[in-house]
Design an enzyme around this catalytic site. Structure first.
Site, PDB file in Angstrom:
ATOM      1  N   ASP A  70       0.979  -1.083   0.125  1.00 43.92           N
ATOM      2  CA  ASP A  70       0.146  -0.145   0.058  1.00 43.92           C
ATOM      3  C   ASP A  70       0.845   0.820  -0.079  1.00 43.92           C
ATOM      4  O   ASP A  70       1.490   1.121  -0.907  1.00 43.92           O
ATOM      5  CB  ASP A  70      -0.912   0.335   1.208  1.00 43.92           C
ATOM      6  CG  ASP A  70      -1.794   1.412   1.242  1.00 43.92           C
ATOM      7  OD1 ASP A  70      -1.828   1.502   0.461  1.00 43.92           O
ATOM      8  OD2 ASP A  70      -2.335   1.282   2.803  1.00 43.92           O
ATOM      9  N   PHE A 126      -9.936   0.961   0.335  1.00 47.72           N
ATOM     10  CA  PHE A 126      -9.507  -0.379   1.235  1.00 47.72           C
ATOM     11  C   PHE A 126     -10.625  -1.738   0.469  1.00 47.72           C
ATOM     12  O   PHE A 126     -11.109  -1.983   0.193  1.00 47.72           O
ATOM     13  CB  PHE A 126     -10.532  -0.610   1.923  1.00 47.72           C
ATOM     14  CG  PHE A 126      -9.426  -0.725   3.318  1.00 47.72           C
ATOM     15  CD1 PHE A 126      -8.461  -0.655   3.655  1.00 47.72           C
ATOM     16  CD2 PHE A 126     -10.186  -1.992   4.271  1.00 47.72           C
ATOM     17  CE1 PHE A 126      -7.922  -0.926   5.064  1.00 47.72           C
ATOM     18  CE2 PHE A 126      -9.456  -2.342   4.985  1.00 47.72           C
ATOM     19  CZ  PHE A 126      -8.376  -2.094   5.702  1.00 47.72           C
TER      20      PHE A 126
HETATM   21  P1  IMP Z   1       1.572  -0.484   3.461  1.00 48.92           P
HETATM   22  O1  IMP Z   1       2.639  -0.024   4.330  1.00 48.92           O
HETATM   23  O2  IMP Z   1       0.886   0.636   3.629  1.00 48.92           O
HETATM   24  O3  IMP Z   1       2.396  -0.811   2.468  1.00 48.92           O
HETATM   25  O4  IMP Z   1       0.659  -1.917   4.439  1.00 48.92           O
HETATM   26  C1  IMP Z   1       0.718  -2.666   3.715  1.00 48.92           C
HETATM   27  C2  IMP Z   1       0.082  -3.158   4.766  1.00 48.92           C
HETATM   28  O5  IMP Z   1      -0.901  -2.793   5.194  1.00 48.92           O
HETATM   29  C3  IMP Z   1      -0.535  -5.047   4.344  1.00 48.92           C
HETATM   30  O6  IMP Z   1       0.234  -5.719   4.023  1.00 48.92           O
HETATM   31  C4  IMP Z   1      -2.066  -5.201   4.870  1.00 48.92           C
HETATM   32  O7  IMP Z   1      -2.130  -5.829   5.317  1.00 48.92           O
HETATM   33  C5  IMP Z   1      -2.292  -4.006   4.637  1.00 48.92           C
HETATM   34  N1  IMP Z   1      -2.749  -3.043   3.720  1.00 48.92           N
HETATM   35  C6  IMP Z   1      -3.135  -2.139   3.002  1.00 48.92           C
HETATM   36  N2  IMP Z   1      -3.943  -1.555   2.367  1.00 48.92           N
HETATM   37  C7  IMP Z   1      -5.204  -2.565   3.206  1.00 48.92           C
HETATM   38  C8  IMP Z   1      -5.990  -3.095   2.181  1.00 48.92           C
HETATM   39  O8  IMP Z   1      -6.485  -2.488   1.735  1.00 48.92           O
HETATM   40  N3  IMP Z   1      -7.031  -3.807   3.213  1.00 48.92           N
HETATM   41  C9  IMP Z   1      -6.740  -4.738   4.353  1.00 48.92           C
HETATM   42  N4  IMP Z   1      -5.502  -3.973   4.150  1.00 48.92           N
HETATM   43  C10 IMP Z   1      -4.729  -3.282   3.792  1.00 48.92           C
END
Ligand code: IMP
Ligand code: MG
Length: 175
Positions: A103, A152
């Site tokens: 994300d 999401f």
């Molecule tokens: P980041 O550090 O923002 O890249 O987030 C990574 C983690 O956040 C992922 O491995 C997911 O566990 C969670 N995450 C990010 N976006 C979503 C989503 O749309 N749905 C569910 N979990 C999410």
């Protein structure tokens, strides 16, 4: 999740199965003659990991790592911690990280830096989904399933507040 929120299908189980098959073929091609160590990021990657490894006829090994970054259900706190570490030494191994979603990139880039310090022979990333519009830290994805919109998503192992991991397809949550 607000009470009036609804799930809308984004990626069907059939499309997921095709993508898993494609990714497995790419991985098999690149890891011929190697014994990769796949590291799944808990909990979101466990369904993807289970399907992926059953398409990989390689002498692979499996590990899981648990990280925490989320302050609330939907927003990353930006601070990543290793909650459950590795049980295997990765020095000299061909490591492939398996993620459910990249994300902002904060979690994955933290994890890749953390693993790189342990001196694996190679370090690559396989992600089922990514949201490029939300990226804050650049992350190179070697094997990518789907690009998803800035919404999401849940299902196929991915949760919202621990719910919906059991859905076979991937859905967006619409407010
Ligand atoms: P980041 O550090 O923002 O890249 O987030 C990574 C983690 O956040 C992922 O491995 C997911 O566990 C969670 N995450 C990010 N976006 C979503 C989503 O749309 N749905 C569910 N979990 C999410
Ligand atoms: Mg999560």
């Amino acid at each position: 999740m607000a009470p009036q929120s609804q799930l809308k299908i984004l990626i069907s189980h059939d499309e997921i199965a095709k993508a898993v098959n494609r990714l497995a073929n790419e991985i098999k091609r690149d890891y011929q003659g190697k014994k990769p160590l796949l590291i799944g990021v808990l909990k979101g990657s466990f369904v993807f990991m289970a399907d992926l490894i059953r398409q990989l006829d390689l002498p692979l090994e499996l590990e899981f790592i648990k990280l925490s970054s989320y302050g609330s259900a939907k927003e990353s706190s930006g601070k990543v911690r290793v909650v459950q570490g590795l049980k295997t030494r990765i020095k000299g191994r061909d490591v492939l990280v398996v993620e459910d979603i990249v994300d902002t990139g904060i979690t994955t880039s933290f994890l890749l830096d953390y693993l790189r310090k342990k001196k694996p022979a190679s370090l690559k990333l396989c992600a089922l989904t990514h949201k490029p519009s939300r990226r804050k830290v650049p992350v190179y994805i070697d094997y990518l399933g789907f690009t998803v919109p800035d919404k999401f998503i849940v299902g196929y192992g991915i949760d919202c507040d621990e719910k919906f991991r059991n859905l076979p397809d991937i859905y967006t949550i619409e407010d």
